[in-house]
Design a protein around this motif. Structure first.
Motif, PDB file in Angstrom:
ATOM      1  N   GLY A   9       0.864  -1.453  -0.130  1.00 62.46           N
ATOM      2  CA  GLY A   9       0.042  -0.018   0.035  1.00 62.46           C
ATOM      3  C   GLY A   9       0.730   1.425  -0.017  1.00 62.46           C
ATOM      4  O   GLY A   9       2.015   1.291   0.391  1.00 62.46           O
ATOM      5  N   THR A  10       0.315   2.508  -0.516  1.00 63.72           N
ATOM      6  CA  THR A  10       0.900   3.809  -0.533  1.00 63.72           C
ATOM      7  C   THR A  10       0.084   4.777   0.143  1.00 63.72           C
ATOM      8  O   THR A  10      -1.271   4.637  -0.083  1.00 63.72           O
ATOM      9  CB  THR A  10       1.031   4.223  -1.771  1.00 63.72           C
ATOM     10  OG1 THR A  10       1.874   3.144  -2.781  1.00 63.72           O
ATOM     11  CG2 THR A  10       1.811   5.522  -1.946  1.00 63.72           C
ATOM     12  N   PHE A  25      -3.979   0.591  -2.577  1.00 64.06           N
ATOM     13  CA  PHE A  25      -3.176  -0.913  -2.912  1.00 64.06           C
ATOM     14  C   PHE A  25      -3.174  -1.208  -4.159  1.00 64.06           C
ATOM     15  O   PHE A  25      -2.755  -2.215  -4.340  1.00 64.06           O
ATOM     16  CB  PHE A  25      -3.852  -1.683  -2.002  1.00 64.06           C
ATOM     17  CG  PHE A  25      -3.959  -1.564  -0.694  1.00 64.06           C
ATOM     18  CD1 PHE A  25      -2.998  -2.243   0.089  1.00 64.06           C
ATOM     19  CD2 PHE A  25      -4.816  -1.183   0.441  1.00 64.06           C
ATOM     20  CE1 PHE A  25      -2.877  -2.097   1.440  1.00 64.06           C
ATOM     21  CE2 PHE A  25      -4.921  -0.811   1.654  1.00 64.06           C
ATOM     22  CZ  PHE A  25      -3.936  -1.389   2.429  1.00 64.06           C
ATOM     23  N   GLY A  26      -3.392  -0.137  -4.940  1.00 63.25           N
ATOM     24  CA  GLY A  26      -3.336  -0.503  -6.299  1.00 63.25           C
ATOM     25  C   GLY A  26      -4.305  -1.439  -7.108  1.00 63.25           C
ATOM     26  O   GLY A  26      -5.323  -1.544  -6.501  1.00 63.25           O
ATOM     27  N   GLY A  27      -3.954  -1.799  -8.255  1.00 64.39           N
ATOM     28  CA  GLY A  27      -4.892  -2.781  -9.006  1.00 64.39           C
ATOM     29  C   GLY A  27      -4.967  -2.043 -10.485  1.00 64.39           C
ATOM     30  O   GLY A  27      -4.424  -0.902 -10.895  1.00 64.39           O
ATOM     31  N   ASP A  30      -8.320  -0.093 -15.063  1.00 64.25           N
ATOM     32  CA  ASP A  30      -9.635  -0.273 -15.742  1.00 64.25           C
ATOM     33  C   ASP A  30     -10.449  -1.036 -14.960  1.00 64.25           C
ATOM     34  O   ASP A  30     -11.621  -1.523 -15.518  1.00 64.25           O
ATOM     35  CB  ASP A  30      -9.605  -0.631 -17.142  1.00 64.25           C
ATOM     36  CG  ASP A  30      -8.992  -1.971 -17.385  1.00 64.25           C
ATOM     37  OD1 ASP A  30      -8.408  -2.287 -16.269  1.00 64.25           O
ATOM     38  OD2 ASP A  30      -8.977  -2.735 -18.443  1.00 64.25           O
ATOM     39  N   GLY A  31     -10.119  -1.409 -13.815  1.00 61.71           N
ATOM     40  CA  GLY A  31     -10.820  -2.245 -12.879  1.00 61.71           C
ATOM     41  C   GLY A  31     -11.819  -1.493 -12.133  1.00 61.71           C
ATOM     42  O   GLY A  31     -11.842  -0.220 -11.970  1.00 61.71           O
ATOM     43  N   PRO A  32     -12.736  -2.001 -11.500  1.00 60.65           N
ATOM     44  CA  PRO A  32     -13.926  -1.354 -10.468  1.00 60.65           C
ATOM     45  C   PRO A  32     -12.984  -0.738  -9.310  1.00 60.65           C
ATOM     46  O   PRO A  32     -12.047  -1.407  -9.005  1.00 60.65           O
ATOM     47  CB  PRO A  32     -14.736  -2.445 -10.028  1.00 60.65           C
ATOM     48  CG  PRO A  32     -13.918  -3.787 -10.388  1.00 60.65           C
ATOM     49  CD  PRO A  32     -13.041  -3.627 -11.461  1.00 60.65           C
ATOM     50  N   ARG A  33     -13.610   0.147  -8.723  1.00 66.04           N
ATOM     51  CA  ARG A  33     -13.106   0.779  -7.755  1.00 66.04           C
ATOM     52  C   ARG A  33     -13.569   0.301  -6.453  1.00 66.04           C
ATOM     53  O   ARG A  33     -14.965   0.032  -6.125  1.00 66.04           O
ATOM     54  CB  ARG A  33     -13.630   2.270  -7.570  1.00 66.04           C
ATOM     55  CG  ARG A  33     -12.558   3.177  -8.273  1.00 66.04           C
ATOM     56  CD  ARG A  33     -11.925   2.665  -9.660  1.00 66.04           C
ATOM     57  NE  ARG A  33     -10.766   3.610 -10.080  1.00 66.04           N
ATOM     58  CZ  ARG A  33     -10.137   3.147 -10.982  1.00 66.04           C
ATOM     59  NH1 ARG A  33     -10.360   2.128 -11.755  1.00 66.04           N
ATOM     60  NH2 ARG A  33      -9.271   4.185 -11.679  1.00 66.04           N
ATOM     61  N   LEU A  50      -6.305  -8.753   3.124  1.00 70.92           N
ATOM     62  CA  LEU A  50      -7.180  -8.938   2.033  1.00 70.92           C
ATOM     63  C   LEU A  50      -6.812  -7.842   0.791  1.00 70.92           C
ATOM     64  O   LEU A  50      -7.169  -8.456  -0.455  1.00 70.92           O
ATOM     65  CB  LEU A  50      -8.632  -8.667   2.593  1.00 70.92           C
ATOM     66  CG  LEU A  50      -9.665  -8.634   1.622  1.00 70.92           C
ATOM     67  CD1 LEU A  50     -10.067  -9.872   1.131  1.00 70.92           C
ATOM     68  CD2 LEU A  50     -11.065  -8.139   2.261  1.00 70.92           C
ATOM     69  N   ALA A  51      -6.539  -6.705   1.050  1.00 72.84           N
ATOM     70  CA  ALA A  51      -6.536  -5.748  -0.195  1.00 72.84           C
ATOM     71  C   ALA A  51      -5.684  -6.093  -1.224  1.00 72.84           C
ATOM     72  O   ALA A  51      -5.989  -5.936  -2.605  1.00 72.84           O
ATOM     73  CB  ALA A  51      -6.051  -4.268   0.376  1.00 72.84           C
ATOM     74  N   PRO A  52      -4.499  -6.572  -1.124  1.00 75.50           N
ATOM     75  CA  PRO A  52      -3.649  -7.073  -2.306  1.00 75.50           C
ATOM     76  C   PRO A  52      -4.185  -8.318  -3.016  1.00 75.50           C
ATOM     77  O   PRO A  52      -4.083  -8.306  -4.048  1.00 75.50           O
ATOM     78  CB  PRO A  52      -2.410  -7.715  -1.644  1.00 75.50           C
ATOM     79  CG  PRO A  52      -2.375  -7.062  -0.350  1.00 75.50           C
ATOM     80  CD  PRO A  52      -3.892  -6.871   0.060  1.00 75.50           C
ATOM     81  N   LEU A  53      -5.141  -9.126  -2.316  1.00 75.37           N
ATOM     82  CA  LEU A  53      -5.788 -10.283  -3.215  1.00 75.37           C
ATOM     83  C   LEU A  53      -7.021  -9.621  -3.787  1.00 75.37           C
ATOM     84  O   LEU A  53      -7.107 -10.178  -5.271  1.00 75.37           O
ATOM     85  CB  LEU A  53      -6.598 -11.087  -2.091  1.00 75.37           C
ATOM     86  CG  LEU A  53      -5.560 -11.775  -1.279  1.00 75.37           C
ATOM     87  CD1 LEU A  53      -6.172 -12.759  -0.252  1.00 75.37           C
ATOM     88  CD2 LEU A  53      -4.449 -12.384  -2.157  1.00 75.37           C
ATOM     89  N   LEU A  54      -7.566  -8.543  -3.478  1.00 71.01           N
ATOM     90  CA  LEU A  54      -8.735  -7.893  -4.246  1.00 71.01           C
ATOM     91  C   LEU A  54      -8.052  -7.029  -5.376  1.00 71.01           C
ATOM     92  O   LEU A  54      -8.411  -6.876  -6.339  1.00 71.01           O
ATOM     93  CB  LEU A  54      -9.679  -7.014  -3.544  1.00 71.01           C
ATOM     94  CG  LEU A  54     -10.383  -7.579  -2.348  1.00 71.01           C
ATOM     95  CD1 LEU A  54     -11.067  -6.662  -1.482  1.00 71.01           C
ATOM     96  CD2 LEU A  54     -11.544  -8.801  -2.912  1.00 71.01           C
ATOM     97  N   ALA A  55      -7.127  -6.429  -5.203  1.00 71.26           N
ATOM     98  CA  ALA A  55      -6.193  -5.623  -6.138  1.00 71.26           C
ATOM     99  C   ALA A  55      -5.694  -6.284  -7.389  1.00 71.26           C
ATOM    100  O   ALA A  55      -5.322  -5.834  -8.373  1.00 71.26           O
ATOM    101  CB  ALA A  55      -5.047  -4.857  -5.507  1.00 71.26           C
TER     102      ALA A  55
END
Length: 304
Positions: A9-10, A25-27, A30-33, A50-55
């Protein structure tokens, strides 16, 4: 020193009538927010597993609500209603497009109320063991009941919080994990170290006890207004995914089951042997289920 950066994360700050800390956490662009909203006494650190997995498939951010994490009160109210308004401003002014809200505990309550009040900026709602009205006939956990009783009594709440800070930062972290997790031994050491560091940073800030107690009392008060809370649920028109751990000591699973029966069109998942924070206890499972649900409701592409 371990921080959110060690989990991909930043950190950023937005000026929303005072600095508001959030983590990107990036991603895919063009992906959903997805916006992650922590619970009472929590922070962006509640989401770093969880966040890096969703990202992998979405652009993911986590916000620290007023009086929590690295968002100091700065004279702002920290009630559920005030933080619901703050969340609305964050989505509109920082993210700038409709989002999928993922809220845990008090953050679930805040996300739900925001969705009911401003549905145009929410595409979907994930409620992770949200704060809910107690179901008649169930017995609250004695530790939880006693703690929130102390929070509610003027003077006692501040003394209780001050006494808790006499323990080492590691012991404070362990106590919280013992309360919110069915099995805290699965929490990575890196997250515990990051939590210790955050405790040290927050110790430099004045007024956090008052901010926390205000948020705690507001959460209990809002839950007690059953009619108004259930009415807000009926106002929601976006897809909803409700989940609960069956070993949750803070919000009895019976409350989630009751809400699920009232809203059969919502998705409801229950996790055996899991406590109040599935996103920390079983992040891989939560990520898989959330992304699958988003696919089902065609939320897997950006709204822009």
């Amino acid at each position: 020193m371990t921080t959110a950066a060690d989990f991909g994360g930043t950190s950023h700050y937005a000026d929303l009538d005072g600095p508001v800390h959030w983590v990107d956490f990036g991603g895919p662009d063009d992906g959903p927010r997805i916006v992650l909203v922590h619970g009472l006494g929590g922070s962006h650190l509640n989401w770093v597993l969880l966040a890096p997995l969703l990202a992998r498939r979405a652009r993911v951010v986590a916000v620290d609500l007023a009086g929590h994490g690295l968002t100091n009160p700065e004279g702002r109210l920290t009630t559920v209603q005030a933080n619901s308004r703050l969340l609305g401003r964050f989505v509109a002014e920082v993210v700038g497009e409709p989002v999928v809200l993922v809220g845990n505990s008090m953050g679930g309550m805040i996300s739900l109320l925001h969705t009911a009040q401003d549905p145009g900026m929410v595409r979907g709602l994930v409620l992770v063991d949200p704060a809910l009205p107690m179901v008649f006939g169930t017995r609250p956990d004695p530790t939880m009941l006693g703690t929130f009783f102390l929070y509610s009594v003027p003077g006692l709440g501040k003394r209780f919080l001050a006494r808790g800070r006499t323990a080492s930062a590691r012991r404070q972290v362990d106590r919280v994990l013992e309360l919110v997790c069915a099995d805290p031994t699965g929490i990575p050491e890196e997250l515990k170290l990051a939590s210790e560091h955050l405790i040290g940073e927050r110790a430099k800030v004045e007024g956090l006890d008052d901010a926390f107690l205000s948020a705690a009392r507001s959460t209990v008060f809002t839950s007690s207004k059953r009619g108004a809370y259930y009415a807000a649920m009926r106002e929601i028109r976006v897809p909803v995914f409700l989940m609960s751990g069956d070993k949750d000591r803070l919000v009895n699973v019976a409350a989630a089951r009751f809400v699920a029966r009232r809203h059969p069109h919502w998705r409801y998942d229950e996790y055996a042997g899991v406590g109040h924070v599935p996103q920390m206890e079983i992040p891989e499972v939560v990520s898989e289920r959330v992304l699958e649900w988003m696919d089902t409701h065609r939320l897997s592409t950006s709204a822009s």
